[in-house]
Design an enzyme around this catalytic site. Sequence first.
Site, PDB file in Angstrom:
ATOM      1  N   ASP A  38      63.042  61.441  20.027  1.00  0.00           N
ATOM      2  CA  ASP A  38      64.361  61.275  20.656  1.00  0.00           C
ATOM      3  C   ASP A  38      65.374  62.119  19.881  1.00  0.00           C
ATOM      4  O   ASP A  38      65.084  62.600  18.779  1.00  0.00           O
ATOM      5  CB  ASP A  38      64.754  59.782  20.606  1.00  0.00           C
ATOM      6  CG  ASP A  38      66.142  59.513  21.193  1.00  0.00           C
ATOM      7  OD1 ASP A  38      66.487  60.134  22.217  1.00  0.00           O
ATOM      8  OD2 ASP A  38      66.882  58.691  20.620  1.00  0.00           O
ATOM      9  N   SER A  39      66.569  62.227  20.443  1.00  0.00           N
ATOM     10  CA  SER A  39      67.653  62.920  19.746  1.00  0.00           C
ATOM     11  C   SER A  39      68.050  62.174  18.470  1.00  0.00           C
ATOM     12  O   SER A  39      68.753  62.719  17.633  1.00  0.00           O
ATOM     13  CB  SER A  39      68.874  62.986  20.658  1.00  0.00           C
ATOM     14  OG  SER A  39      69.306  61.674  20.959  1.00  0.00           O
ATOM     15  N   TYR A  53      72.498  64.672  21.827  1.00  0.00           N
ATOM     16  CA  TYR A  53      72.087  65.787  22.699  1.00  0.00           C
ATOM     17  C   TYR A  53      72.903  65.771  24.002  1.00  0.00           C
ATOM     18  O   TYR A  53      73.076  66.788  24.636  1.00  0.00           O
ATOM     19  CB  TYR A  53      70.605  65.632  23.104  1.00  0.00           C
ATOM     20  CG  TYR A  53      69.567  66.013  22.087  1.00  0.00           C
ATOM     21  CD1 TYR A  53      69.889  66.321  20.766  1.00  0.00           C
ATOM     22  CD2 TYR A  53      68.223  66.072  22.466  1.00  0.00           C
ATOM     23  CE1 TYR A  53      68.895  66.650  19.854  1.00  0.00           C
ATOM     24  CE2 TYR A  53      67.228  66.417  21.556  1.00  0.00           C
ATOM     25  CZ  TYR A  53      67.563  66.694  20.253  1.00  0.00           C
ATOM     26  OH  TYR A  53      66.572  67.025  19.365  1.00  0.00           O
ATOM     27  N   GLY A  54      73.333  64.576  24.379  1.00  0.00           N
ATOM     28  CA  GLY A  54      73.859  64.362  25.731  1.00  0.00           C
ATOM     29  C   GLY A  54      75.167  65.045  26.063  1.00  0.00           C
ATOM     30  O   GLY A  54      75.604  65.037  27.212  1.00  0.00           O
ATOM     31  N   CYS A 104      63.616  60.010  25.380  1.00  0.00           N
ATOM     32  CA  CYS A 104      65.011  60.446  25.512  1.00  0.00           C
ATOM     33  C   CYS A 104      65.209  60.927  26.946  1.00  0.00           C
ATOM     34  O   CYS A 104      64.538  61.877  27.381  1.00  0.00           O
ATOM     35  CB  CYS A 104      65.264  61.594  24.525  1.00  0.00           C
ATOM     36  SG  CYS A 104      66.908  62.320  24.623  1.00  0.00           S
ATOM     37  N   ASN A 105      66.089  60.255  27.676  1.00  0.00           N
ATOM     38  CA  ASN A 105      66.352  60.649  29.068  1.00  0.00           C
ATOM     39  C   ASN A 105      66.928  62.056  29.141  1.00  0.00           C
ATOM     40  O   ASN A 105      66.604  62.834  30.035  1.00  0.00           O
ATOM     41  CB  ASN A 105      67.352  59.685  29.713  1.00  0.00           C
ATOM     42  CG  ASN A 105      66.782  58.305  29.938  1.00  0.00           C
ATOM     43  OD1 ASN A 105      66.356  57.968  31.032  1.00  0.00           O
ATOM     44  ND2 ASN A 105      66.773  57.483  28.899  1.00  0.00           N
ATOM     45  N   THR A 106      67.783  62.385  28.175  1.00  0.00           N
ATOM     46  CA  THR A 106      68.461  63.684  28.189  1.00  0.00           C
ATOM     47  C   THR A 106      67.453  64.813  27.992  1.00  0.00           C
ATOM     48  O   THR A 106      67.435  65.787  28.754  1.00  0.00           O
ATOM     49  CB  THR A 106      69.520  63.723  27.066  1.00  0.00           C
ATOM     50  OG1 THR A 106      70.378  62.581  27.210  1.00  0.00           O
ATOM     51  CG2 THR A 106      70.344  64.977  27.122  1.00  0.00           C
ATOM     52  N   CYS A 136      69.786  55.789  29.102  1.00  0.00           N
ATOM     53  CA  CYS A 136      69.732  56.449  27.794  1.00  0.00           C
ATOM     54  C   CYS A 136      69.042  55.460  26.856  1.00  0.00           C
ATOM     55  O   CYS A 136      69.357  54.260  26.895  1.00  0.00           O
ATOM     56  CB  CYS A 136      71.147  56.755  27.301  1.00  0.00           C
ATOM     57  SG  CYS A 136      71.230  57.253  25.568  1.00  0.00           S
ATOM     58  N   THR A 137      68.135  55.953  26.039  1.00  0.00           N
ATOM     59  CA  THR A 137      67.313  55.033  25.240  1.00  0.00           C
ATOM     60  C   THR A 137      68.069  54.397  24.080  1.00  0.00           C
ATOM     61  O   THR A 137      67.567  53.465  23.449  1.00  0.00           O
ATOM     62  CB  THR A 137      66.049  55.748  24.723  1.00  0.00           C
ATOM     63  OG1 THR A 137      66.442  56.916  23.987  1.00  0.00           O
ATOM     64  CG2 THR A 137      65.148  56.156  25.871  1.00  0.00           C
ATOM     65  N   HIS A 138      69.265  54.879  23.799  1.00  0.00           N
ATOM     66  CA  HIS A 138      70.087  54.202  22.784  1.00  0.00           C
ATOM     67  C   HIS A 138      70.691  52.901  23.336  1.00  0.00           C
ATOM     68  O   HIS A 138      70.993  51.977  22.581  1.00  0.00           O
ATOM     69  CB  HIS A 138      71.255  55.097  22.333  1.00  0.00           C
ATOM     70  CG  HIS A 138      70.876  56.182  21.366  1.00  0.00           C
ATOM     71  ND1 HIS A 138      70.144  57.280  21.728  1.00  0.00           N
ATOM     72  CD2 HIS A 138      71.154  56.335  20.037  1.00  0.00           C
ATOM     73  CE1 HIS A 138      69.995  58.069  20.669  1.00  0.00           C
ATOM     74  NE2 HIS A 138      70.594  57.520  19.634  1.00  0.00           N
TER      75      HIS A 138
HETATM   76  N1  DGL Z   1      68.545  58.621  23.652  1.00  0.00           N
HETATM   77  C1  DGL Z   1      69.048  59.766  24.366  1.00  0.00           C
HETATM   78  C2  DGL Z   1      68.818  59.577  25.870  1.00  0.00           C
HETATM   79  O1  DGL Z   1      67.979  58.785  26.259  1.00  0.00           O
HETATM   80  C3  DGL Z   1      70.454  59.992  23.928  1.00  0.00           C
HETATM   81  C4  DGL Z   1      70.926  61.360  24.154  1.00  0.00           C
HETATM   82  C5  DGL Z   1      71.972  61.816  23.192  1.00  0.00           C
HETATM   83  O2  DGL Z   1      71.633  62.109  22.047  1.00  0.00           O
HETATM   84  O3  DGL Z   1      73.110  61.973  23.634  1.00  0.00           O
HETATM   85  O4  DGL Z   1      69.432  60.217  26.691  1.00  0.00           O
END
Ligand code: DGL
Length: 258
Positions: free
Chosen positions: A11-12, A43-44, A74-76, A185-187
């Site tokens: 993930d990011s 990342y988003g 990570c969805n992004t 988003c996984t956060h």
């Molecule tokens: N966990 C990332 C997601 O699922 C977060 C992206 C980010 O870093 O902005 O999109």
Amino acid sequence: MSDNRPIGVFDSGVGGISVLGELIKLMPNEKYIYFGDSRNAPYGTKPHELVRELTFATASLLIQAECKCLVIACNTATAAAVRPLRELYPGVPVIGIEPAIKPAVLADPGGHVLVMATPVTLGEDKFHRLMAKYDRDALISTLACPGIVEFVEKGIVEGPELEAYLRNLLADYTSTPPDAVVLGCTHYPFVRDSISKVLGAYTKIYDGGGGTARETKRQLELHGLLASPEQEGGITLRNSNGSMIELSLKLLEIARKL
Ligand code: DGL
């Protein structure tokens, strides 16, 4: 057939640990290497090309560490890079995550589904195609949420500062709460309770972690890559910012109970 090499999850930052928790619940005897790129989070809000580059760099690290498959938690990064990543590693199953719109719409046909995600995820064609599949069956609206990732990366997953931020972000939705919220988003699963507090108990909350874990198991079965039943599971946590390991351990404990 079995394969005892590790599963690479990334993930990011620390958010993908919410997906790691689901993977461990479903496949406890697998070995996992989790890589969080917190040095480059979020990342988003970055340009598409840069998100791709960062995703490729992390994937390459995990391939070098002999991972048998890659889970983009990570969805992004999934929205921006899953397709070229599969082309780059044709012999390695690459599993992505996407916002759980499908289960939310199926549970509440005709209802109002609010998708919370990063600006990059919401801007990608992959997301527009997903939304187009379901937008005749429900009223789907989207909310870009820059800022939540930063709270979680700082280890803030509850408390008045976070709640005030969410109250402001969700102000348009508190008087008539949606039937469902999709955490894209996984956060965000780490702040699920605070989101629920702001919107109220009526709104059901969905995330893609469980579905991603089930899809990973399915792919491993399909390719004969599941670990042998007698293998003892294990987790290696890595991060591009070494000082994030302590927080990663704390979030892993939370994720196991989500
Ligand atoms: N966990 C990332 C997601 O699922 C977060 C992206 C980010 O870093 O902005 O999109």
